[in-house]
Enzyme design. Sequence first.
Site, mmCIF file in Angstrom:
data_model
loop_
_atom_site.group_PDB
_atom_site.id
_atom_site.type_symbol
_atom_site.label_atom_id
_atom_site.label_comp_id
_atom_site.label_asym_id
_atom_site.label_seq_id
_atom_site.Cartn_x
_atom_site.Cartn_y
_atom_site.Cartn_z
ATOM 1 N N GLY A 26 0.811 -1.203 0.000
ATOM 2 C CA GLY A 26 0.000 0.000 0.000
ATOM 3 C C GLY A 26 0.843 1.252 0.000
ATOM 4 N N PHE B 31 2.455 8.976 3.958
ATOM 5 C CA PHE B 31 3.803 9.181 4.477
ATOM 6 C C PHE B 31 4.834 8.291 3.803
ATOM 7 C CE2 PHE B 31 0.682 10.288 7.590
ATOM 8 C CZ PHE B 31 1.108 11.512 8.042
ATOM 9 N N ASP C 25 -6.532 12.055 10.649
ATOM 10 C CA ASP C 25 -6.771 11.545 9.297
ATOM 11 C C ASP C 25 -7.497 10.207 9.355
ATOM 12 O OD1 ASP C 25 -6.820 11.505 6.586
ATOM 13 O OD2 ASP C 25 -4.704 11.001 6.309
#
Length: 678
Positions: free
Chosen positions: A361, A365, A479
Amino acid sequence: MPLFKIIFRINLLFSCCITCLLIGFTNRVNCLELLGFNCDKNTYSPNTTNSPYRTNLNFLLSTLSSNASRTNGFYNSTAIGRNNDPSNTIYGLFLCRGDISMDVCADCVDTARGMIIQRCPNQTGAIVWYDLCLLRYSNQYIFSKEDANTGLLLHNTQNVTDDTARFNALLEDLMNNIMNQASNDRSGKKFAVAEANFSTFQRLYTLVQCTPDLSTFDCDSCLSNAVSNLPTCCRNSKGGRVLYPSCNIRYEVYRFYNDSVAPAPGPPPNPPPPPPVPTTSSSKGKDGISERTIIAIVVPVVVSILLFLVALFLIIRRSRKRYDAVEVTDGSQILAPESLQYNFTSIQAATNNFSDDNKVGKGGFGQVYKGTLPNGEEIAVKRLSRGSMQGLEEFKNEIVLVANLQHKNLVRLLGFCIDGEEKLLIYEFVPNNSLDYFLFEPEKQHILDWSRRYKIIEGIARGLLYLHEDSRLKVIHRDLKASNILLDIDMNPKIADFGMARLFGTDQSAATTNIIAGTYGYMAPEYAMRGHFSTKSDVYSFGVLVLEIVTGKKNTSFIESDGTEDLLSYAWKQWRDETPLALLDPIIRDSSVRNEVIQSIHIGLLCVQEDVDQRPNMASVVLMLSSRSVTMPTPNKPAFLASSKTESFPKEVHFDLSTSNSTPASINETSITELYPR
Ligand SMILES: *[C@@H]1O[C@H](CO)[C@@H](O)[C@H](O)[C@H]1NC(C)=O
Ligand SMILES: *[C@@H]1O[C@H](CO)[C@@H](O)[C@H](O)[C@H]1NC(C)=O
Ligand SMILES: *[C@@H]1O[C@H](CO)[C@@H](O)[C@H](O)[C@H]1NC(C)=O
Ligand SMILES: *[C@@H]1O[C@H](CO)[C@@H](O)[C@H](O)[C@H]1NC(C)=O
């Protein structure tokens, strides 16, 4: 509540052995093993044996002790100061392990009383843990509330050598099972045990217990906290214990509790039958055999039996109870940075040199890779994109803090690795992909039936509550979204990517701010517009997530035939029209539970209200989810972001980690039953 600083741990191997031999083997009483104690560092003055406080304390402790043989393993008592002097009031309680008899319990409490009087005679509070009981006193009110501020982590020094991954999975499974069982145990014990085969030769035994004065919610929270510490204290150990004042857990590869309680918690076992009465042979002596002969035969036999028992006992003890105290959790850091540091070459090897095949994935970041360590443990490695970052030392410090955030609904940070330009974060590997993968893919949606979705909502709420309120740091996620919710093998949710703002420092360079700025569709309006961030903006994101889970539709790519173009407006419209069930993902209609669906939509709408103060905090959300009878306020119109799609993110974001409004919205309260439309 004072935070205790030091816990003394004593290993009274020999004195224990002898008591055990003398009492234990003949009487089938378990050996009382002192595990640790903790005296509050504050004392009462004047420090004299007959001060009113001391007198009161002695009275309290003897009350507790004398009740131990009459109660069901738990008792609390209050000693009011003389002349009703509140400054001399002391609260005390004891808790015996759920499977032992009243006699053994009384024995343990009595021993603990002696110990506590000797070691902590004049303190404002003290606690002592034996393997079969705990005894505690304090000048603060300690009943009916969770206390996991101080604790004792113990692990067996022997390691599980093979198949550790499966061992850990089985352990987690068993623990989760009995945690629920114990916290919902209405029989008044809040105690549960379970066992399962690990291999042909080994069986795993687990036990959890809360003080029965805790609520279901507090018990569950305390146990979750304890279980989440297992990887810290007892990774790959053959046995481990986490002891808090309010709850404790333990696992071993041998049976350490009484057979009669397994596999399900039952009524308290009967006291062990009295030792078999030896048939008297002394009368025979009168029939001719002289007393001398008897002594000559009996003494050597008895002595050799005793010696044999001592040897046997030592052997058993060696193999079973090689326990080490790992750490004391007392509000200070648990893990040292060194213990979290991974070697770059080992991570390189684990991920096939960061091969594309191992890529699982991409987050905001950096890339995420799957890896397998030599011991078989699976990990997820986040290779941070080389951006601005704070100094190395601060980075390490923040990692320690984030790694100490442990909860079953959070993805665990195992450690880090810094090698020149490379900065890696090592996480536990969560096998089942992220929530969005199931929720928004037409072929996968059916896998998440209603009961799974509801469990996911509950799990996320608990994880978020832990971040906001129960952990030692207050962490705002910033987030929260479907792709940041990972699912384990049993589809339990784990929140990922928390604490990133901490790791990236609070310096407000534009680049950092952009990375942290959150995701469109989930951001609370006050954050998106004014950059103001608090736990309530996480609550907003949670609300969006709940509505997505119920509808199976993405907030951002939502277009309904009637022209409404975002999920929140659509949900609000259906709610107002009293047709909330129209929101439900049609694919799960058959598996759904009407009340739960409506309750979830209700909570979702409460969370996305425009007025920050009206949004509930996560504690209220968890309460609403766990109780049918709680009164929920009527939601007001949600905040709509539809018109601000093109608005750019603010230049500056205020990191407001300290804001937490713990008063739940209380306006317009209506009872649930009246409110739900048909
Ligand atoms: C209190 O008194 C006892 C006995 O006189 C003494 O051993 C102990 O150190 C004293 N504690 C403090 C904190 O002064
Ligand atoms: C025991 O604890 C309960 C709260 O769980 C409290 O209401 C009660 O007064 C306590 N009993 C005594 C004797 O202190
Ligand atoms: C068990 O494993 C730990 C690290 O995981 C190690 O430090 C310890 O020495 C091992 N103990 C034994 C008895 O092998
Ligand atoms: C566990 O192992 C024992 C003995 O090896 C066996 O008798 C028992 O049937 C096994 N239980 C399960 C559930 O496999």
